[in-house]
Design a protein around this motif. Structure first.
Motif, PDB file in Angstrom:
ATOM      1  N   THR A 152       6.859   0.476   1.311  1.00  0.00           N
ATOM      2  CA  THR A 152       5.595   1.160   1.531  1.00  0.00           C
ATOM      3  C   THR A 152       4.460   0.145   1.465  1.00  0.00           C
ATOM      4  OG1 THR A 152       5.452   1.653  -0.838  1.00  0.00           O
ATOM      5  CG2 THR A 152       6.433   3.337   0.561  1.00  0.00           C
ATOM      6  N   GLY A 153       3.465   0.350   2.305  1.00  0.00           N
ATOM      7  CA  GLY A 153       2.341  -0.581   2.362  1.00  0.00           C
ATOM      8  C   GLY A 153       2.586  -1.798   3.222  1.00  0.00           C
ATOM      9  N   ALA A 154       3.787  -1.919   3.788  1.00  0.00           N
ATOM     10  CA  ALA A 154       4.137  -3.122   4.546  1.00  0.00           C
ATOM     11  C   ALA A 154       3.421  -3.167   5.893  1.00  0.00           C
ATOM     12  CB  ALA A 154       5.649  -3.166   4.770  1.00  0.00           C
ATOM     13  N   TYR A 155       3.123  -4.383   6.328  1.00  0.00           N
ATOM     14  CA  TYR A 155       2.663  -4.612   7.695  1.00  0.00           C
ATOM     15  C   TYR A 155       3.423  -5.810   8.248  1.00  0.00           C
ATOM     16  CZ  TYR A 155       0.026  -5.749  11.820  1.00  0.00           C
ATOM     17  OH  TYR A 155      -0.310  -6.022  13.121  1.00  0.00           O
ATOM     18  N   HIS A 156       4.114  -5.612   9.388  1.00  0.00           N
ATOM     19  CA  HIS A 156       4.918  -6.680   9.969  1.00  0.00           C
ATOM     20  C   HIS A 156       4.620  -6.927  11.442  1.00  0.00           C
ATOM     21  CE1 HIS A 156       7.322  -7.106   6.344  1.00  0.00           C
ATOM     22  NE2 HIS A 156       7.499  -5.804   6.315  1.00  0.00           N
ATOM     23  N   GLY A 157       3.705  -6.179  12.053  1.00  0.00           N
ATOM     24  CA  GLY A 157       3.376  -6.443  13.447  1.00  0.00           C
ATOM     25  C   GLY A 157       3.298  -5.177  14.273  1.00  0.00           C
ATOM     26  N   MET A 158       2.951  -5.344  15.560  1.00  0.00           N
ATOM     27  CA  MET A 158       2.646  -4.208  16.423  1.00  0.00           C
ATOM     28  C   MET A 158       3.642  -3.979  17.553  1.00  0.00           C
ATOM     29  SD  MET A 158       0.030  -2.302  15.735  1.00  0.00           S
ATOM     30  CE  MET A 158      -1.307  -2.245  14.546  1.00  0.00           C
ATOM     31  N   GLU A 188       6.627  -2.870  -5.324  1.00  0.00           N
ATOM     32  CA  GLU A 188       6.524  -3.012  -6.780  1.00  0.00           C
ATOM     33  C   GLU A 188       5.247  -2.385  -7.330  1.00  0.00           C
ATOM     34  OE1 GLU A 188       6.702  -6.537 -10.165  1.00  0.00           O
ATOM     35  OE2 GLU A 188       5.890  -6.988  -8.174  1.00  0.00           O
ATOM     36  N   ASP A 189       4.156  -2.503  -6.581  1.00  0.00           N
ATOM     37  CA  ASP A 189       2.886  -1.944  -7.011  1.00  0.00           C
ATOM     38  C   ASP A 189       2.188  -1.361  -5.798  1.00  0.00           C
ATOM     39  OD1 ASP A 189       0.802  -1.222  -8.621  1.00  0.00           O
ATOM     40  OD2 ASP A 189       0.052  -3.254  -8.967  1.00  0.00           O
ATOM     41  N   GLY A 190       1.286  -0.416  -6.039  1.00  0.00           N
ATOM     42  CA  GLY A 190       0.567   0.229  -4.955  1.00  0.00           C
ATOM     43  C   GLY A 190      -0.486   1.155  -5.502  1.00  0.00           C
ATOM     44  N   PRO A 191      -1.175   1.880  -4.623  1.00  0.00           N
ATOM     45  CA  PRO A 191      -2.251   2.758  -5.066  1.00  0.00           C
ATOM     46  C   PRO A 191      -1.815   3.813  -6.086  1.00  0.00           C
ATOM     47  CG  PRO A 191      -2.316   2.478  -2.693  1.00  0.00           C
ATOM     48  CD  PRO A 191      -1.039   1.867  -3.146  1.00  0.00           C
ATOM     49  N   GLN A 192      -0.547   4.196  -6.070  1.00  0.00           N
ATOM     50  CA  GLN A 192      -0.068   5.205  -7.015  1.00  0.00           C
ATOM     51  C   GLN A 192       0.554   4.603  -8.266  1.00  0.00           C
ATOM     52  OE1 GLN A 192       2.367   7.298  -4.008  1.00  0.00           O
ATOM     53  NE2 GLN A 192       1.048   9.081  -4.353  1.00  0.00           N
ATOM     54  N   GLY A 193       0.410   3.295  -8.420  1.00  0.00           N
ATOM     55  CA  GLY A 193       0.908   2.639  -9.614  1.00  0.00           C
ATOM     56  C   GLY A 193       2.217   1.909  -9.383  1.00  0.00           C
ATOM     57  N   ARG A 194       2.728   1.317 -10.435  1.00  0.00           N
ATOM     58  CA  ARG A 194       3.949   0.520 -10.351  1.00  0.00           C
ATOM     59  C   ARG A 194       5.173   1.428 -10.242  1.00  0.00           C
ATOM     60  NH1 ARG A 194       2.612  -4.665 -11.334  1.00  0.00           N
ATOM     61  NH2 ARG A 194       4.748  -5.332 -11.663  1.00  0.00           N
ATOM     62  N   PHE A 195       6.250   0.863  -9.660  1.00  0.00           N
ATOM     63  CA  PHE A 195       7.449   1.651  -9.410  1.00  0.00           C
ATOM     64  C   PHE A 195       8.672   0.748  -9.556  1.00  0.00           C
ATOM     65  CE2 PHE A 195      10.722   3.488  -6.656  1.00  0.00           C
ATOM     66  CZ  PHE A 195      10.678   4.826  -7.026  1.00  0.00           C
ATOM     67  N   ASP A 196       9.741   1.296 -10.099  1.00  0.00           N
ATOM     68  CA  ASP A 196      10.985   0.546 -10.252  1.00  0.00           C
ATOM     69  C   ASP A 196      11.762   0.595  -8.946  1.00  0.00           C
ATOM     70  OD1 ASP A 196      13.242  -0.790 -11.086  1.00  0.00           O
ATOM     71  OD2 ASP A 196      14.003   0.856 -12.336  1.00  0.00           O
ATOM     72  N   SER A 197      11.268  -0.158  -7.972  1.00  0.00           N
ATOM     73  CA  SER A 197      11.896  -0.145  -6.652  1.00  0.00           C
ATOM     74  C   SER A 197      13.268  -0.816  -6.671  1.00  0.00           C
ATOM     75  CB  SER A 197      10.994  -0.824  -5.624  1.00  0.00           C
ATOM     76  OG  SER A 197      10.413  -1.997  -6.147  1.00  0.00           O
ATOM     77  N   GLY A 364      -4.801 -10.470  -6.455  1.00  0.00           N
ATOM     78  CA  GLY A 364      -4.692 -11.593  -5.557  1.00  0.00           C
ATOM     79  C   GLY A 364      -3.880 -12.725  -6.127  1.00  0.00           C
ATOM     80  N   CYS A 365      -3.865 -13.806  -5.369  1.00  0.00           N
ATOM     81  CA  CYS A 365      -3.097 -14.989  -5.744  1.00  0.00           C
ATOM     82  C   CYS A 365      -3.625 -16.152  -4.921  1.00  0.00           C
ATOM     83  CB  CYS A 365      -1.616 -14.756  -5.481  1.00  0.00           C
ATOM     84  SG  CYS A 365      -0.545 -16.168  -5.814  1.00  0.00           S
ATOM     85  N   GLY A 366      -3.901 -17.271  -5.563  1.00  0.00           N
ATOM     86  CA  GLY A 366      -4.373 -18.426  -4.825  1.00  0.00           C
ATOM     87  C   GLY A 366      -5.703 -18.159  -4.148  1.00  0.00           C
ATOM     88  N   MET A 367      -5.753 -18.378  -2.840  1.00  0.00           N
ATOM     89  CA  MET A 367      -6.982 -18.188  -2.068  1.00  0.00           C
ATOM     90  C   MET A 367      -6.987 -16.857  -1.328  1.00  0.00           C
ATOM     91  SD  MET A 367      -9.075 -20.632  -2.637  1.00  0.00           S
ATOM     92  CE  MET A 367     -10.189 -20.750  -1.235  1.00  0.00           C
ATOM     93  N   ALA A 368      -6.404 -15.847  -1.932  1.00  0.00           N
ATOM     94  CA  ALA A 368      -6.460 -14.474  -1.415  1.00  0.00           C
ATOM     95  C   ALA A 368      -6.916 -13.576  -2.540  1.00  0.00           C
ATOM     96  CB  ALA A 368      -5.099 -14.031  -0.902  1.00  0.00           C
ATOM     97  N   LEU A 369      -7.965 -12.815  -2.304  1.00  0.00           N
ATOM     98  CA  LEU A 369      -8.496 -11.911  -3.326  1.00  0.00           C
ATOM     99  C   LEU A 369      -8.838 -10.572  -2.698  1.00  0.00           C
ATOM    100  CD1 LEU A 369      -9.581 -11.324  -6.189  1.00  0.00           C
ATOM    101  CD2 LEU A 369     -11.783 -12.275  -5.446  1.00  0.00           C
ATOM    102  N   GLY A 370      -8.364  -9.502  -3.313  1.00  0.00           N
ATOM    103  CA  GLY A 370      -8.723  -8.160  -2.893  1.00  0.00           C
ATOM    104  C   GLY A 370      -9.598  -7.509  -3.943  1.00  0.00           C
ATOM    105  N   ILE A 371     -10.718  -6.953  -3.512  1.00  0.00           N
ATOM    106  CA  ILE A 371     -11.609  -6.200  -4.400  1.00  0.00           C
ATOM    107  C   ILE A 371     -11.464  -4.736  -4.043  1.00  0.00           C
ATOM    108  CG2 ILE A 371     -13.966  -5.899  -5.230  1.00  0.00           C
ATOM    109  CD1 ILE A 371     -14.599  -8.692  -4.117  1.00  0.00           C
ATOM    110  N   ASP A 372     -10.753  -3.998  -4.884  1.00  0.00           N
ATOM    111  CA  ASP A 372     -10.445  -2.588  -4.626  1.00  0.00           C
ATOM    112  C   ASP A 372     -11.580  -1.746  -5.188  1.00  0.00           C
ATOM    113  OD1 ASP A 372      -9.400  -0.013  -4.476  1.00  0.00           O
ATOM    114  OD2 ASP A 372      -7.351  -0.668  -4.932  1.00  0.00           O
ATOM    115  N   LEU A 373     -12.318  -1.105  -4.281  1.00  0.00           N
ATOM    116  CA  LEU A 373     -13.457  -0.292  -4.673  1.00  0.00           C
ATOM    117  C   LEU A 373     -13.120   1.179  -4.782  1.00  0.00           C
ATOM    118  CD1 LEU A 373     -16.092  -2.136  -2.506  1.00  0.00           C
ATOM    119  CD2 LEU A 373     -15.916  -2.188  -4.975  1.00  0.00           C
ATOM    120  N   GLY A 374     -11.868   1.548  -4.454  1.00  0.00           N
ATOM    121  CA  GLY A 374     -11.403   2.922  -4.625  1.00  0.00           C
ATOM    122  C   GLY A 374     -12.226   3.930  -3.842  1.00  0.00           C
TER     123      GLY A 374
END
Length: 431
Positions: A152-158, A188-197, A364-374
């Motif tokens: 879930t949440g994956a993006y791999h192309g069009m 592993e994580d997402g808008p609905q929280g962590r999950f034991d995938s 985020g990690c390294g030079m990628a940062l997400g600011i989640d404003l909900g």
């Protein structure tokens, strides 16, 4: 600088609308980014874009992760210019060429061997989705199985195969693609929280009555970018690697946006200490915005027959030249020092936002940062618009475009990075 402090005026003033008539008359309504960033750009350098009306923008978008080394890197540009001046081959299908030989040599010496990776390379069509299609096709050919596991949440192309393993219903509907043969599991994580995938996958695979056939492959992003900037933990990736090995399933790591240094290391999966069976790369692989895609896979997995998977533009010679230079950057101490310094600045900015609270969540990690404003897209859209009006370009991501995604160049000048972050501080204060 505290988030509540004022920032200097950026010099962006109200100007007449740019001349866009020809775009509106002749270009499809499918165009997107030009609506979000209404300017006509004419040149770029480093981390800055210059519009024809005189405005300057700090680029925290980087071509959706295609320009990790910034715009018009002098080091890379000189190689490309010299090659063109010498009438170097511009197109070569999959023939032997000097440009391809130089790239494979540099990539092997600089990226693969130092990491103990014994991969073979397959050059596919020019885009990331071409690499994903080839990886899925190889997995099915090798195993004789058709099923796949995606997250879930994956993006791999069009394209159709890539869309089938992409989580977005909207994207799949637009392509007329169903999820047939694909089992989606929560990341592993997402808008609905962590999950034991991992535990969930184990139950599906171990139970002969689960209704899920053993898949050919599991495809995963080590850091979901379009899904909302969710980095996978090292432990989770190691558990996934162990599970796939135990069940005889190929593990495909999609590093198209998270790779080529975006995480602070060349491959995002490196922090987990795993060796995927297959890796897809594109976007910043060429280092110059020139289209180039590649699939890496373990030597023993190379079951292709000659000509079994082809493409007219799988041999982008100019991109090979640029990618050779980009690979060589990873040998330079100055490059690593600049990357470490920029990562530290972004980490401090993230810590500042975390301390602030106010409903902000950062990832985020390294030079990628997400600011989640909900709360859906409005707040994120307001921050994006504020940033653009004040000279900074940022992208939105997440299920409802609720996350502001920062992807500054790895080589960004510290002063330019600080100026861009100051604009975002003030924008967060204003909303």
């Amino acid at each position: 600088m505290d988030i509540a402090e004022e920032t200097p005026d950026t010099g962006q003033e109200s100007r007449p609308a740019p001349e866009v008539k020809v775009f509106e008359e002749l270009e499809s309504e499918v165009r997107l980014y030009c609506r979000t960033f209404p300017a006509v750009f004419e040149r770029a350098k480093g981390a800055e874009l210059f519009a024809e009306d005189g405005r300057t923008f700090i680029d925290f978008f980087c071509g959706a992760g295609t320009l990790n080394y910034g715009h018009n890197s002098d080091f890379i540009k000189a190689r490309v210019a010299d090659y063109l001046a010498a009438d170097g081959l511009a197109h070569g299908l999959d023939m032997y060429t000097v440009a391809k030989r130089d790239f494979l040599t540099a990539f092997g010496d600089t990226v693969l061997r130092p990491r103990g990776l014994d991969y073979k390379a397959q050059f596919t069509g020019p885009t990331g989705t071409d690499a994903v299609e080839a990886a899925l096709k190889l997995a099915r050919k090798l195993t004789g199985r058709s099923g796949l596991v995606a997250f879930t949440g994956a993006y791999h192309g069009m394209s159709r195969g890539s869309l089938a393993v992409t989580g977005s219903r909207r994207a799949r509907r637009a392509g007329g693609v169903s999820g047939q043969d694909v089992t989606f599991v929560p990341y592993e994580d997402g808008p609905q929280g962590r999950f034991d995938s991992i535990g969930y996958l184990e139950r599906l695979l171990a139970d002969p009555s689960s209704g899920v056939e053993p898949p050919a492959a599991v495809i995963v992003e080590p850091m979901q970018m379009e899904g909302g900037v969710y980095p996978a933990s090292a432990g989770w990736l190691r558990s996934l690697r162990e599970l796939t090995e135990r069940h005889g399933i190929l593990l495909i790591l999609d590093e198209i946006q998270s790779g080529c240094g975006r995480s602070g290391r060349f491959f995002c999966f490196e922090h987990a200490g795993i060796t995927p069976d297959v890796v897809t790369l594109s976007k910043s692989l060429s280092g110059y915005g020139l289209p180039l895609s590649m699939v890496l896979f373990k030597r023993e997995l190379d079951v292709w027959e000659p000509g079994e998977h082809t493409g007219t533009f799988r041999g982008n010679q100019l991109a090979f030249v640029a990618a050779t230079a980009a690979s060589e950057l990873w040998r330079q101490d100055a490059f690593h020092a600049r990357l470490a310094a920029s990562t530290g600045r972004l980490d401090r900015f993230r810590a500042e936002l975390d301390a602030l609270g106010r409903g902000l969540v950062t990832r985020g990690c390294g030079m990628a940062l997400g600011i989640d404003l909900g709360a859906g897209p409005p707040r994120a859209e307001r921050l994006q618009r504020y940033a653009f009006d004040h000279g900074v370009i940022v992208e939105l991501c997440g299920r409802q475009d609720e996350v502001v995604k920062l992807l500054p160049p790895l080589t960004i000048d510290p002063g330019v990075l600080d100026r861009g972050l100051d604009v975002l501080r003030q924008g967060l204060r204003s909303i």
